[in-house]
Design an enzyme around this catalytic site. Structure first.
Site, PDB file in Angstrom:
ATOM      1  N   SER A 297      14.039  56.181 -23.999  1.00 19.52           N
ATOM      2  CA  SER A 297      12.996  55.283 -24.476  1.00 19.52           C
ATOM      3  C   SER A 297      12.764  55.443 -25.836  1.00 19.52           C
ATOM      4  O   SER A 297      13.622  55.102 -26.708  1.00 19.52           O
ATOM      5  CB  SER A 297      11.779  55.367 -23.676  1.00 19.52           C
ATOM      6  OG  SER A 297      10.719  54.517 -23.751  1.00 19.52           O
TER       7      SER A 297
ATOM      8  N   ARG B 165      -4.687  64.822 -25.544  1.00 15.82           N
ATOM      9  CA  ARG B 165      -3.725  64.925 -24.439  1.00 15.82           C
ATOM     10  C   ARG B 165      -2.351  65.481 -24.798  1.00 15.82           C
ATOM     11  O   ARG B 165      -1.928  65.139 -25.641  1.00 15.82           O
ATOM     12  CB  ARG B 165      -3.403  63.626 -23.795  1.00 15.82           C
ATOM     13  CG  ARG B 165      -2.533  63.806 -22.338  1.00 15.82           C
ATOM     14  CD  ARG B 165      -2.540  62.187 -21.717  1.00 15.82           C
ATOM     15  NE  ARG B 165      -1.605  61.373 -22.525  1.00 15.82           N
ATOM     16  CZ  ARG B 165      -0.107  61.348 -22.541  1.00 15.82           C
ATOM     17  NH1 ARG B 165       0.266  62.189 -21.616  1.00 15.82           N
ATOM     18  NH2 ARG B 165       0.544  60.508 -23.273  1.00 15.82           N
TER      19      ARG B 165
ATOM     20  N   ALA C 182      -1.685  51.052 -24.106  1.00 18.18           N
ATOM     21  CA  ALA C 182      -1.825  50.462 -25.378  1.00 18.18           C
ATOM     22  C   ALA C 182      -0.441  50.550 -25.881  1.00 18.18           C
ATOM     23  O   ALA C 182      -0.281  49.740 -26.936  1.00 18.18           O
ATOM     24  CB  ALA C 182      -2.844  51.455 -26.075  1.00 18.18           C
TER      25      ALA C 182
ATOM     26  N   ASP D 136      14.581  51.331 -25.613  1.00 18.60           N
ATOM     27  CA  ASP D 136      15.156  50.721 -24.184  1.00 18.60           C
ATOM     28  C   ASP D 136      14.308  49.465 -23.801  1.00 18.60           C
ATOM     29  O   ASP D 136      14.693  48.897 -22.591  1.00 18.60           O
ATOM     30  CB  ASP D 136      15.168  51.762 -23.087  1.00 18.60           C
ATOM     31  CG  ASP D 136      13.527  51.930 -22.607  1.00 18.60           C
ATOM     32  OD1 ASP D 136      12.704  51.720 -23.473  1.00 18.60           O
ATOM     33  OD2 ASP D 136      13.404  52.410 -21.771  1.00 18.60           O
TER      34      ASP D 136
END
Length: 501
Positions: free
Chosen positions: A64, A455, A371, A278
């Protein structure tokens, strides 16, 4: 199951000593040179999953938005969905098994999942344009064939295209033809029908600049172009002929840096967008007449779509249940606008499309976008029948939603071990290390209309820092302060974070 043949072939795709990987939201991802054994084993697992579900299973080779040197793999379940959580555990166990334990682990999975080993299996495979992807795809095929599974290698595909192929094959063609032509025909027909009803300010002939992140999106959009040429003029940038995949371009770069990608020259009010490597993420952006950059990210896309659909439902007196699903990364202004102005319920889940998708399925109309540009709209069968004839103009909604733009910033810190940080409350509160959440709370109190959270990344040893406040200056300041707290309390690596991007 021919365990001797599996042992023989597995030795040709040997697992590096000491390497431990986990199947997460994005499947497996790491440096490409460490993935040969994982690809072979995911070929094996795809066959078992196909036998268990009596369906076609997909395997996508991609990393990705990660750098070109990385790669990864994820399995696609029968309805084009992410792999079931219980099979994520099987994937992790199989990928980390030592060579001598491989046959036993395969048999354990077969027993636990009640796999009928006599059942036929079919696997479809796709890959992105990374230099490593073709060889790694062959390793997947080796895993499929040693278990005597049948397969179709689609070669170069976007991730959404592979999901489409899997769904088509498992609905006997009712959803569409499981070919590139079928994909282009289905999407272009829907696009054409929508644009016939859409108001277009300025030029009647629409144009769009597309940053393809030097990835697969460029190849596949070229294949789509002639299907939509009457409705849209597309200019492809970062098409892979020069730059590296995802380097200074792509949806993740634009979202993180709040500026156009390298190679994109913009004029006021030009329509522009970016894919990721991707092509399963998209963000839009434009310059206003004063030259200010405006990003239409996943939060704003979700707000536009759900507001549009809510007004449609009110207009026709329908009472379909509509809901928006977000993560902790969602811009607070979009949440407030949806809940307080549009009266659309908003729900928060953990980060990752699989979590949003699951929650969105609870509604007649479920809208979810991260987002970063991952997302879609889900319609129940009843909702789909009612909504098909109600597509109207969306352009005006874009102008209205521009007013809700708020200053936000999304950074990352390099750490020695991302697992030092654990979170709760849909990843909005830190549990460990001790003292970090308290430090964040104290910093947030210093700014108006502010919030912040951190995170750990699911794919790299970095910690993401999100902050928003009443001005760009305050958002930058808060993000920097939180970054320093992470650096000090969570084992930061290298130099302390500096102010600014």
């Amino acid at each position: 199951m021919d365990l001797d043949a599996i042992t023989k072939y597995s030795a040709l795709h040997a697992k590096p000593n000491g390497l431990v990987l986990q199947y997460g939201t994005a499947g497996f991802r790491t440096k490409a040179e460490h993935l040969d054994h994982v690809m072979f084993r995911m070929g094996l697992l795809a066959v078992l999953r196909s036998k268990q579900t009596k369906s076609t299973i997909g395997v996508m080779v991609t990393a990705s938005h990660n750098p070109e040197e990385d790669n990864g793999v994820k399995l696609v379940d029968p309805l084009g969905e992410m792999l079931a959580p219980s099979w994520e555990e099987h994937a992790t166990c199989l990928a980390n098994a030592e060579e001598q334990d491989m046959p036993r682990v395969l048999m354990d999975i077969s027993v636990k999942a009640a796999v009928n080993l006599q059942q036929d299996a079919f696997v479809v495979i796709g890959r992105d344009t990374r230099p490593s992807s073709e060889k790694l795809s062959q390793s997947v095929i080796d895993g499929v064939t040693v278990l005597e599974g049948q397969f179709h290698d689609y070669g170069l595909l976007t991730t959404p295209q592979l999901h489409y192929m899997v769904y088509c094959r498992n609905t006997s063609g009712q959803y569409g033809k499981a070919t590139i032509e079928g994909y282009c025909q289905k999407l272009s027909k829907a696009f054409t029908e929508l644009t016939k009803q859409a108001f277009c300010s300025g030029d009647e002939y629409r144009s769009l600049k597309v940053d393809c992140a030097n990835g697969i999106g460029a190849l596949k959009l070229r294949e789509m172009e002639h299907y939509i040429s009457q409705e849209l003029s597309v200019q492809l940038l970062n098409d892979g002929t020069k730059g590296k995949l995802n380097h200074l371009c792509g949806a993740d770069f634009v979202k993180s840096h709040q500026k156009p990608p390298q190679g994109m020259e913009m004029k006021p009010n030009e329509r522009c967008c970016s894919f990721d490597g991707d092509a399963d993420r998209i963000v839009y952006y434009y310059l206003d007449v004063d030259g200010h950059f405006h990003l239409i990210d996943g939060d704003k896309i979700a707000t536009l779509i759900s507001s549009f659909l809510k007004e449609l439902l009110l207009e026709i007196g329908e009472s379909l249940n509509i809901g928006v699903v977000q993560t902790a990364y969602a811009n607070g202004s979009s949440t407030r606008y949806l809940e307080e102005v549009m009266k659309v319920p908003v729900y928060c889940t953990k980060t990752g499309v699989k979590h949003l998708h699951h929650k969105a399925q609870e509604f007649d109309i479920g809208v979810y976008f991260e987002a970063n540009g991952h997302g879609t709209v889900l319609f129940s069968k009843a909702a789909e029948i009612r909504i098909k004839q109600l597509a109207k103009e969306l352009e005006d909604k874009k102008r209205k939603a521009a007013k809700m733009l708020e200053n936000v910033i999304d950074l990352f810190n390099q750490v020695a071990d991302r697992q030092v940080i654990s979170t709760t409350d849909a990843e909005r509160q830190v549990v460990t290390p001790p003292g970090l959440q308290e430090a964040i709370n104290d910093l947030v109190k210093k700014y108006k209309l502010s919030r912040a959270f951190v995170r750990p990344s699911g794919t790299e040893d970095i910690v993401r820092v999100y902050a928003e406040a009443d001005s760009q200056e305050n958002a930058d300041s808060l993000a920097h302060a939180v970054s320093l707290a992470v650096f000090q309390l969570a084992g930061g690596v290298g130099e302390p974070p500096q102010p600014g991007f």
